[in-house]
Design a protein around this motif. Structure first.
Motif, PDB file in Angstrom:
ATOM      1  N   SER A  42       0.827  -1.203   0.000  1.00 46.19           N
ATOM      2  CA  SER A  42       0.000   0.000   0.000  1.00 46.19           C
ATOM      3  C   SER A  42       0.860   1.252   0.000  1.00 46.19           C
ATOM      4  N   ILE A  43       1.913   1.249   0.820  1.00 45.11           N
ATOM      5  CA  ILE A  43       2.810   2.403   0.865  1.00 45.11           C
ATOM      6  C   ILE A  43       3.521   2.565  -0.473  1.00 45.11           C
ATOM      7  N   SER A  63       1.423   4.224  -3.254  1.00 47.65           N
ATOM      8  CA  SER A  63       0.993   5.598  -3.048  1.00 47.65           C
ATOM      9  C   SER A  63       2.104   6.563  -3.433  1.00 47.65           C
ATOM     10  N   GLU A 111       2.319   9.736  -2.842  1.00 49.13           N
ATOM     11  CA  GLU A 111       2.595  10.730  -1.805  1.00 49.13           C
ATOM     12  C   GLU A 111       2.862  10.116  -0.440  1.00 49.13           C
ATOM     13  N   LEU A 163       1.424   7.365   2.812  1.00 49.24           N
ATOM     14  CA  LEU A 163       0.173   7.187   3.547  1.00 49.24           C
ATOM     15  C   LEU A 163       0.426   7.320   5.047  1.00 49.24           C
ATOM     16  N   SER A 164      -0.591   7.742   5.760  1.00 47.14           N
ATOM     17  CA  SER A 164      -0.515   7.784   7.214  1.00 47.14           C
ATOM     18  C   SER A 164      -0.960   6.436   7.776  1.00 47.14           C
ATOM     19  N   GLU A 216      -4.696   6.072   7.326  1.00 45.39           N
ATOM     20  CA  GLU A 216      -5.062   5.709   5.949  1.00 45.39           C
ATOM     21  C   GLU A 216      -4.728   4.253   5.662  1.00 45.39           C
ATOM     22  N   LEU A 217      -3.607   3.771   6.196  1.00 44.37           N
ATOM     23  CA  LEU A 217      -3.228   2.376   5.998  1.00 44.37           C
ATOM     24  C   LEU A 217      -4.230   1.447   6.657  1.00 44.37           C
ATOM     25  N   SER A 257      -7.368   1.449   4.425  1.00 45.78           N
ATOM     26  CA  SER A 257      -7.223   0.786   3.124  1.00 45.78           C
ATOM     27  C   SER A 257      -6.988  -0.714   3.269  1.00 45.78           C
ATOM     28  N   ARG A 284      -1.150  14.127  10.741  1.00 46.08           N
ATOM     29  CA  ARG A 284      -0.816  12.722  10.519  1.00 46.08           C
ATOM     30  C   ARG A 284       0.598  12.601   9.966  1.00 46.08           C
ATOM     31  N   ILE A 292       3.240  10.976   7.657  1.00 46.66           N
ATOM     32  CA  ILE A 292       3.228  10.281   6.370  1.00 46.66           C
ATOM     33  C   ILE A 292       4.384   9.278   6.319  1.00 46.66           C
ATOM     34  N   ARG A 319       6.594   6.602   3.909  1.00 46.35           N
ATOM     35  CA  ARG A 319       6.990   6.274   2.537  1.00 46.35           C
ATOM     36  C   ARG A 319       8.060   5.197   2.571  1.00 46.35           C
TER      37      ARG A 319
END
Length: 401
Positions: free
Chosen positions: A12-13, A16, A18, A20-21, A24-25, A28, A63, A65, A67
């Motif tokens: 998922s990261i 993305s 940009e 994810l926090s 958000e993870l 999702s 939040r 982020i 990456r």
């Protein structure tokens, strides 16, 4: 389950642009907030991901982020083609840091040639300055058929003498790294999936045009390999029942109607290319490039040869699209750039006519998003896929338990 959840978070990261926090993870992935927090802590400790600043969206605490850390992991890719052997050193976000091409050694014994490839990989790693402890492994993309379980190339048609060559074992011994071996067409499909965005189609056929022609298959966002790792051997789909005789005993197979060397031979016979010079023979890539240039310059014979090729290939590809009901066909491989103008101009209409699902959905025809000449990137992606991509099979309990 823990490994699967971690792979879900990493994937998922990765997908993305940009980052994810944690919130958000959790949303999702459908995981509990504490589970996501624990997994992220492990990934941060392992330096596979990094915290990349804060983001404010509405009331509440900003939040953090997350990456991928480009320097958290690396992979080496080795792409073996009968004409060219390519190497790539790739970081965790898919940036090619080192790229090397050399002519494939078909003169030495296969064992010696592969051992030399291993030595070349060691040299590339040493000269790159990358922390070897961060290299997850070596991915090898080779012409099929392969014995995926043992990492052995069985008997590739254009590489005489390469019969049951234990690529995985030789490279493991010479590099000291884990090695994963797969067919070149499968590696190309993995690279397309890896390089694509989260919004990309999750079901597609990848048609690989190299010295030989094969197909990779992605369904439900996972690469399909088949019982022995040899899915996509399409060389004996018949495209022209009245065509040349194939070594399988039938006529008009893809192998004898659409392969680059066939197109070059047709071009020479039609006078679209100069006769071969036995004292200074041109390479197959040079010949195909010359044929494409002749077509671009308006040579009628060259243009007709490529147009016929597109029509025959559409017939073969339509067998796949009708059987598998995919919505996208991706073309790639070393010889794709030369064929792209003709194929992209003609193939969509041909497949629309030959597709049985036209009234339900269209079939998109596109070129690969992986840059030409980066086939070794696809090989490196085999390692990335093994590390990052969640697979439903990982959730199955061992039948012996």
């Amino acid at each position: 389950m823990g490994d699967f959840n971690q792979a879900v978070i990493l994937d998922s990261i990765r997908r993305s642009d940009e980052g994810l926090s944690r919130v958000e993870l959790a949303a999702s992935a459908g995981l509990a907030a504490q589970t996501v927090s624990n997994i992220c802590r492990r990934l941060l400790d392992a330096e596979l991901i990094v915290e990349a600043g804060k983001e404010t969206s509405g009331p509440g605490k900003p939040r953090t982020i997350l990456r991928l850390n480009p320097r958290g992991m690396y992979a080496v890719g080795l792409h073996i083609d009968p004409a060219l052997t390519s190497y790539a050193l790739v970081d965790a976000v898919g940036t090619v840091l080192v790229s090397v091409d050399e002519a494939t050694d078909l003169i030495s014994s296969p064992g010696d040639a592969v051992a030399a490839m291993g030595a070349k990989i060691r040299s590339i790693i040493a000269e790159s300055g990358v922390d070897e402890q961060r290299i997850a492994g070596v991915g090898v993309a080779t012409p099929g058929p392969v014995d995926a379980a043992s990492g052995t190339v069985v008997d590739p048609p254009h590489m005489p003498g390469w019969t049951r060559v234990p690529l995985q074992e030789i490279l493991r011994q010479t590099t000291g790294l884990p090695v994963v071996v797969d067919k070149d067409v499968t590696a190309a499909a993995v690279a397309e999936l890896w390089a694509g965005s989260a919004a990309s189609s999750t079901d597609f056929v990848f048609v690989y045009i190299g010295t030989g022609i094969g197909a990779g298959l992605v369904l439900n966002d996972e690469v399909v390999r088949g019982a022995s790792g040899n899915v996509g051997e399409i060389g004996h789909i018949i495209t022209d029942p009245a065509g040349p005789e194939c070594d399988c005993g039938r006529r008009g197979c893809v192998k004898v109607t659409c392969m680059p060397e066939t197109l070059v031979a047709q071009a020479r016979e039609a006078g679209a290319l100069a006769p071969a010079d036995p004292k200074k023979p041109a390479s197959l890539p040079d010949d195909v490039a010359a044929l494409a240039q002749a077509a671009a310059d308006g040579n009628p014979a060259a243009r007709q040869i490529l147009a016929n090729s597109a029509q025959l290939m559409a017939g073969a590809v339509s067998v796949l699209t009708n059987l598998l009901d995919v919505a996208r066909v991706v073309f790639g491989g070393p010889f794709w750039p030369q064929l792209a103008p003709t194929y992209l101009a003609q193939m969509p209409a041909l497949l629309a006519r030959l597709s049985v699902t036209t009234s339900v959905h269209s079939v998109d025809v596109v070129g690969t998003i992986v840059n030409s000449g980066e086939e070794a990137f696809g090989a490196a992606c085999l390692v990335m896929e093994k590390t990052f991509s969640p697979k439903a099979a990982h959730l199955l309990l061992d039948s012996k338990l």
